[in-house]
Design an enzyme around this catalytic site. Structure first.
Site, PDB file in Angstrom:
ATOM      1  N   GLY A  46      48.551  31.995  43.999  1.00  0.00           N
ATOM      2  CA  GLY A  46      47.772  31.820  45.432  1.00  0.00           C
ATOM      3  C   GLY A  46      47.047  32.930  45.587  1.00  0.00           C
ATOM      4  N   GLN A  51      41.947  38.685  50.630  1.00  0.00           N
ATOM      5  CA  GLN A  51      42.536  39.452  49.609  1.00  0.00           C
ATOM      6  C   GLN A  51      41.484  39.908  48.916  1.00  0.00           C
ATOM      7  OE1 GLN A  51      45.917  36.664  48.183  1.00  0.00           O
ATOM      8  NE2 GLN A  51      46.701  38.768  47.639  1.00  0.00           N
ATOM      9  N   CYS A  93      52.948  39.882  45.929  1.00  0.00           N
ATOM     10  CA  CYS A  93      51.497  39.702  46.462  1.00  0.00           C
ATOM     11  C   CYS A  93      50.839  40.827  45.702  1.00  0.00           C
ATOM     12  CB  CYS A  93      51.570  40.174  47.872  1.00  0.00           C
ATOM     13  SG  CYS A  93      50.011  39.864  48.608  1.00  0.00           S
ATOM     14  N   LEU A  94      49.507  39.759  45.205  1.00  0.00           N
ATOM     15  CA  LEU A  94      48.613  40.731  44.553  1.00  0.00           C
ATOM     16  C   LEU A  94      47.815  41.841  45.285  1.00  0.00           C
ATOM     17  CD1 LEU A  94      46.339  37.911  42.535  1.00  0.00           C
ATOM     18  CD2 LEU A  94      48.002  39.371  41.738  1.00  0.00           C
ATOM     19  N   HIS A 135      52.825  31.550  52.350  1.00  0.00           N
ATOM     20  CA  HIS A 135      52.508  33.008  52.057  1.00  0.00           C
ATOM     21  C   HIS A 135      50.885  33.155  52.296  1.00  0.00           C
ATOM     22  CE1 HIS A 135      52.852  36.689  49.313  1.00  0.00           C
ATOM     23  NE2 HIS A 135      51.528  36.628  49.573  1.00  0.00           N
ATOM     24  N   GLU A 136      50.110  32.217  51.772  1.00  0.00           N
ATOM     25  CA  GLU A 136      48.528  32.088  52.091  1.00  0.00           C
ATOM     26  C   GLU A 136      48.288  31.905  53.361  1.00  0.00           C
ATOM     27  OE1 GLU A 136      47.499  33.841  49.465  1.00  0.00           O
ATOM     28  OE2 GLU A 136      49.221  33.286  48.090  1.00  0.00           O
ATOM     29  N   HIS A 139      48.434  35.110  55.049  1.00  0.00           N
ATOM     30  CA  HIS A 139      47.420  36.017  54.989  1.00  0.00           C
ATOM     31  C   HIS A 139      46.187  35.744  55.722  1.00  0.00           C
ATOM     32  CE1 HIS A 139      48.069  38.703  51.395  1.00  0.00           C
ATOM     33  NE2 HIS A 139      48.435  37.791  50.785  1.00  0.00           N
TER      34      HIS A 139
END
Ligand code: ZN
Length: 169
Positions: A46, A51, A93-94, A135-136, A139
């Protein structure tokens, strides 16, 4: 298509509330394809627009959860309709490289969104997919998974997080 640079922990864009998308046009579609490529390249399942530095209410999710990268879909202006149950699992997380920790989230979630064609859609998700969506969505509200770790775990990670954020002070 291009792989976009990932914005990491400490970057103020990750703490902003994302703005709703008003126009679904070709420029946006190109951006979403770039986001998808960036996610697959980074081996994520995701990715949210902040991000990659855009404070817009957009996310891409790999519905196959890493099995088939062509099963990526875009969710425009996603909105959580309801949550059920509870699950605990390790997340990463990226935007927060090399940091992982257990997060408690809902086990099932319903989400409303517009797709890349502008059509209104709903998706019912469970388990890992529900976790990715939540999670997204975090963000898009300026929240990160590390905010949801236990106080003890957060304290343990403080040094690492500070080091990550160093570039932005
Ligand atoms: Zn993330």
């Amino acid at each position: 298509m291009s792989v976009l640079p990932i914005h990491t922990y400490g970057d103020p864009v990750l703490r902003q509330e994302a703005k709703p998308v008003e126009r679904i046009n070709n420029e946006l579609r190109t951006f979403l394809r770039d986001m998808a490529e960036t996610m697959v390249y980074g081996k994520g399942i995701g990715l949210a627009a902040p991000q990659v530095g855009e404070s817009l209410s957009l996310m891409v999710v790999d519905l196959s959860l890493g099995e088939k990268p062509d099963k990526v879909i875009a969710l425009i202006n996603p909105r959580i309709l309801g949550k059920e149950g509870e699950q605990s699992r390790e997340e990463g997380c990226l935007s927060i490289p090399d940091i992982h920790g257990d997060v408690i989230r809902a086990a099932e979630v319903g989400v409303h969104f517009r797709d890349i064609e502008g059509q209104e859609r709903e998706l019912e998700c469970r388990d890992l997919l529900a976790r990715v969506i939540l999670h997204e969505v975090d963000h898009l509200q300026g929240r990160l998974f590390v905010d949801r770790l236990s106080p003890l775990k957060r304290r343990m990670l403080q040094g690492k997080l500070r080091k990550l954020a160093k570039n932005f002070r």
